[in-house]
Design a protein around this motif. Structure first.
Motif, PDB file in Angstrom:
ATOM      1  N   ASP A 180      29.719  81.906 -23.873  1.00 62.86           N
ATOM      2  CA  ASP A 180      30.037  81.689 -22.450  1.00 62.86           C
ATOM      3  C   ASP A 180      30.905  82.810 -21.900  1.00 62.86           C
ATOM      4  N   GLY A 181      30.622  84.047 -22.334  1.00 65.80           N
ATOM      5  CA  GLY A 181      31.356  85.200 -21.830  1.00 65.80           C
ATOM      6  C   GLY A 181      32.710  85.426 -22.457  1.00 65.80           C
ATOM      7  N   ASN A 182      33.058  84.653 -23.481  1.00 67.86           N
ATOM      8  CA  ASN A 182      34.355  84.783 -24.152  1.00 67.86           C
ATOM      9  C   ASN A 182      34.165  85.279 -25.580  1.00 67.86           C
ATOM     10  N   LYS A 183      34.972  86.253 -25.993  1.00 73.35           N
ATOM     11  CA  LYS A 183      34.909  86.743 -27.367  1.00 73.35           C
ATOM     12  C   LYS A 183      35.393  85.661 -28.322  1.00 73.35           C
ATOM     13  N   VAL A 184      34.662  85.502 -29.431  1.00 75.71           N
ATOM     14  CA  VAL A 184      34.999  84.451 -30.389  1.00 75.71           C
ATOM     15  C   VAL A 184      35.079  85.015 -31.805  1.00 75.71           C
ATOM     16  N   PHE A 185      35.935  84.385 -32.614  1.00 80.27           N
ATOM     17  CA  PHE A 185      36.086  84.732 -34.026  1.00 80.27           C
ATOM     18  C   PHE A 185      35.932  83.474 -34.858  1.00 80.27           C
ATOM     19  N   ASN A 208      39.081  83.899 -28.426  1.00 81.03           N
ATOM     20  CA  ASN A 208      40.221  84.775 -28.735  1.00 81.03           C
ATOM     21  C   ASN A 208      41.048  85.055 -27.492  1.00 81.03           C
ATOM     22  N   ASN A 209      42.373  84.934 -27.641  1.00 75.35           N
ATOM     23  CA  ASN A 209      43.302  85.195 -26.541  1.00 75.35           C
ATOM     24  C   ASN A 209      42.908  84.437 -25.278  1.00 75.35           C
ATOM     25  N   SER A 210      42.753  83.144 -25.430  1.00 82.74           N
ATOM     26  CA  SER A 210      42.351  82.267 -24.334  1.00 82.74           C
ATOM     27  C   SER A 210      43.129  80.959 -24.471  1.00 82.74           C
ATOM     28  N   VAL A 211      43.173  80.185 -23.391  1.00 82.61           N
ATOM     29  CA  VAL A 211      43.814  78.868 -23.465  1.00 82.61           C
ATOM     30  C   VAL A 211      42.791  77.771 -23.721  1.00 82.61           C
ATOM     31  N   LYS A 212      41.519  78.135 -23.749  1.00 79.09           N
ATOM     32  CA  LYS A 212      40.457  77.140 -23.885  1.00 79.09           C
ATOM     33  C   LYS A 212      40.149  76.831 -25.346  1.00 79.09           C
ATOM     34  N   ARG A 213      39.699  75.621 -25.570  1.00 79.49           N
ATOM     35  CA  ARG A 213      39.209  75.234 -26.891  1.00 79.49           C
ATOM     36  C   ARG A 213      37.698  75.448 -26.954  1.00 79.49           C
ATOM     37  N   PRO A 225      36.286  68.314 -34.547  1.00 80.64           N
ATOM     38  CA  PRO A 225      36.939  68.473 -33.242  1.00 80.64           C
ATOM     39  C   PRO A 225      36.881  69.922 -32.764  1.00 80.64           C
ATOM     40  N   ALA A 226      37.084  70.097 -31.454  1.00 85.01           N
ATOM     41  CA  ALA A 226      37.118  71.438 -30.885  1.00 85.01           C
ATOM     42  C   ALA A 226      38.302  72.226 -31.443  1.00 85.01           C
ATOM     43  N   ALA A 227      38.153  73.544 -31.463  1.00 83.36           N
ATOM     44  CA  ALA A 227      39.168  74.409 -32.082  1.00 83.36           C
ATOM     45  C   ALA A 227      40.021  75.101 -31.033  1.00 83.36           C
ATOM     46  N   GLU A 228      41.304  75.187 -31.325  1.00 86.06           N
ATOM     47  CA  GLU A 228      42.202  75.954 -30.470  1.00 86.06           C
ATOM     48  C   GLU A 228      41.876  77.442 -30.574  1.00 86.06           C
ATOM     49  N   SER A 229      42.431  78.215 -29.649  1.00 84.60           N
ATOM     50  CA  SER A 229      42.138  79.647 -29.595  1.00 84.60           C
ATOM     51  C   SER A 229      42.898  80.424 -30.669  1.00 84.60           C
ATOM     52  N   THR A 230      42.565  81.703 -30.798  1.00 82.07           N
ATOM     53  CA  THR A 230      43.238  82.616 -31.720  1.00 82.07           C
ATOM     54  C   THR A 230      43.891  83.746 -30.929  1.00 82.07           C
ATOM     55  N   GLN A 231      44.688  84.542 -31.619  1.00 82.38           N
ATOM     56  CA  GLN A 231      45.359  85.680 -30.971  1.00 82.38           C
ATOM     57  C   GLN A 231      45.187  86.944 -31.811  1.00 82.38           C
TER      58      GLN A 231
END
Length: 244
Positions: A180-185, A208-213, A225-231
């Motif tokens: 959805d346009g967001n970088k993921v790890f 990554n570096n987002s407030v969204k799960r 469950p949904a995962a919290e973001s990373t930094q």
């Protein structure tokens, strides 16, 4: 005469007040009705987009595949990196567990152990062993890779929270592209990513570096469950023969 006028005026005032009260009640009813419609519509939209599932779903599930496959050829393909890594979504995390095995592991693993497992099963090489440097596996993986800019990221590149010289705890994950346009790890995350029966953490895909799960893999399969973001702030590319 004055008494009659006074009485007449009092009746007019009373009627006016009653009319205002009735109109006020009507406005409140209509306002409440409109607010209720807005709330119902908002709930419908949030549910349709899966936000309630992202926030409130606590059971451990994954609709993707966990069937192990043998890679073809000697080169590592980026698409295979994504497929192999996603086999372990919701696999348990445990600090200090870095046993590298062929096939789906039985034991939990830590962040560096997960990265080593992915590349070992694709290339036959343990990434953290491809250097003569010493120290934690995360540091050795750093030394077995070369730096890239965020704008240059490709599937299979590795993200780090810190540089090896930092005195803070490091973390590591594999870049999977965008959702959805967001970088993921994908990464083996600790207690912040715990779930029912996985109290120490689990392997997840995070924005990554987002407030969204996030609750999807790169093919759209859902996990809970949904995962919290990373930094992840530092990015490197493994010194392996990787092809697009």
């Amino acid at each position: 005469m004055e008494d009659r006028l006074k009485f007449h005026d009092n009746n007019r005032v009373k009627r006016a007040r009653e009319i205002r009260k009735r109109n006020k009640r009507k406005r409140r009813l209509w306002m409440g009705f409109l607010i209720m419609l807005v709330v119902i519509f908002s709930i419908y939209q949030l549910d349709r987009k899966g936000y309630f599932e992202v926030i409130f779903e606590n059971s451990v599930t994954y609709s993707g595949t966990n069937t192990y496959f043998e890679p073809v050829g000697t080169s590592v393909k980026r698409d295979d990196i994504a497929k192999m890594a996603q086999l372990l979504i919701n696999h348990p995390y445990k600090f200090g567990y870095s046993e590298v095995v062929k096939g789906i592991p039985v034991n939990p693993m830590d962040a560096a152990g997960f990265v080593d497992w992915v590349y070992y099963n694709l290339s036959g090489k343990i990434l953290s062993a491809q250097t003569t440097s010493t120290g934690p596996a995360t540091t050795r993986i750093w030394d077995a890779s070369t730096p890239v800019m965020e704008s240059e990221l490709k599937v299979g590149d590795i993200g780090f929270y810190e540089v090896p010289e930092s005195n803070r705890v490091n973390h590591i994950g594999i870049y999977m592209g965008e959702i959805d346009g967001n970088k993921v790890f994908i990464h083996a995350g600790g207690i912040n990513y715990k779930a029912d029966g996985l109290d120490e953490g689990r392997i997840v895909i995070s924005y990554n570096n987002s407030v969204k799960r996030n609750n999807k893999d790169i093919y759209g399969n859902k996990f809970t469950p949904a995962a919290e973001s990373t930094q992840f702030l530092y990015y490197r590319r493994p010194k392996l023969d990787i092809i697009d």
